[in-house]
Design a protein around this motif. Structure first.
Motif, PDB file in Angstrom:
ATOM      1  N   UNK A 166      -5.239  -7.237  -9.579  1.00  0.00           N
ATOM      2  CA  UNK A 166      -5.631  -7.841 -10.853  1.00  0.00           C
ATOM      3  C   UNK A 166      -6.374  -9.147 -10.621  1.00  0.00           C
ATOM      4  N   UNK A 167      -5.911  -9.954  -9.690  1.00  0.00           N
ATOM      5  CA  UNK A 167      -6.598 -11.220  -9.425  1.00  0.00           C
ATOM      6  C   UNK A 167      -7.959 -10.992  -8.801  1.00  0.00           C
ATOM      7  N   UNK A 168      -8.098  -9.983  -7.963  1.00  0.00           N
ATOM      8  CA  UNK A 168      -9.413  -9.666  -7.382  1.00  0.00           C
ATOM      9  C   UNK A 168     -10.358  -9.148  -8.468  1.00  0.00           C
ATOM     10  N   UNK A 169      -9.861  -8.347  -9.359  1.00  0.00           N
ATOM     11  CA  UNK A 169     -10.681  -7.745 -10.415  1.00  0.00           C
ATOM     12  C   UNK A 169     -11.247  -8.793 -11.367  1.00  0.00           C
ATOM     13  N   UNK A 170     -10.460  -9.791 -11.717  1.00  0.00           N
ATOM     14  CA  UNK A 170     -10.895 -10.775 -12.694  1.00  0.00           C
ATOM     15  C   UNK A 170     -11.562 -11.993 -12.072  1.00  0.00           C
ATOM     16  N   UNK A 171     -11.823 -12.042 -10.836  1.00  0.00           N
ATOM     17  CA  UNK A 171     -12.547 -13.171 -10.221  1.00  0.00           C
ATOM     18  C   UNK A 171     -13.982 -13.113 -10.521  1.00  0.00           C
ATOM     19  N   UNK A 199       3.536  -6.747  -6.174  1.00  0.00           N
ATOM     20  CA  UNK A 199       2.691  -7.691  -5.424  1.00  0.00           C
ATOM     21  C   UNK A 199       1.283  -7.127  -5.258  1.00  0.00           C
ATOM     22  N   UNK A 200       1.171  -5.862  -4.897  1.00  0.00           N
ATOM     23  CA  UNK A 200      -0.142  -5.231  -4.742  1.00  0.00           C
ATOM     24  C   UNK A 200      -0.869  -5.207  -6.075  1.00  0.00           C
ATOM     25  N   UNK A 201      -0.177  -4.927  -7.149  1.00  0.00           N
ATOM     26  CA  UNK A 201      -0.785  -4.923  -8.479  1.00  0.00           C
ATOM     27  C   UNK A 201      -1.303  -6.307  -8.851  1.00  0.00           C
TER      28      UNK A 201
END
Length: 88
Positions: free
Chosen positions: A83-88, A77-79
């Motif tokens: 990942x979603x924060x990084x690619x926004x 879940x943390x990963x």
């Protein structure tokens, strides 16, 4: 043939000596190959390595069984969040 160093006392033995000048050892009392090997403090033939390890280090440490499924789920879940924060 005599050794350069006495296997009993460690004294230097001259090339033409019949006995050790330090302790008096000679071929009949200690220059044989068996006497040299006895001075090395090697383990005996009945040496049990497992018993030695047990005496020196105690019982085997408890091995962890693995990571509980909850921590795997939390890690995934943390990963996903990262990942979603990084690619926004």
């Amino acid at each position: 043939m005599h050794p350069d160093t006495c296997p009993h006392c460690g004294a230097d033995v001259p090339a033409n000596a019949k006995a050790c000048p330090g302790c008096g050892s000679d071929e009949s009392t200690g220059w044989s190959e068996q006497a040299e090997a006895d001075g090395l403090d090697l383990p005996q033939d009945d040496f049990n390595y497992q018993d030695f390890i047990q005496q020196e280090f105690g019982p085997k440490p408890r091995v962890p069984r693995g990571v509980h499924w909850f921590w795997w789920l939390l890690g995934v879940v943390v990963l996903i969040i990262l990942v979603t924060i990084w690619f926004r």
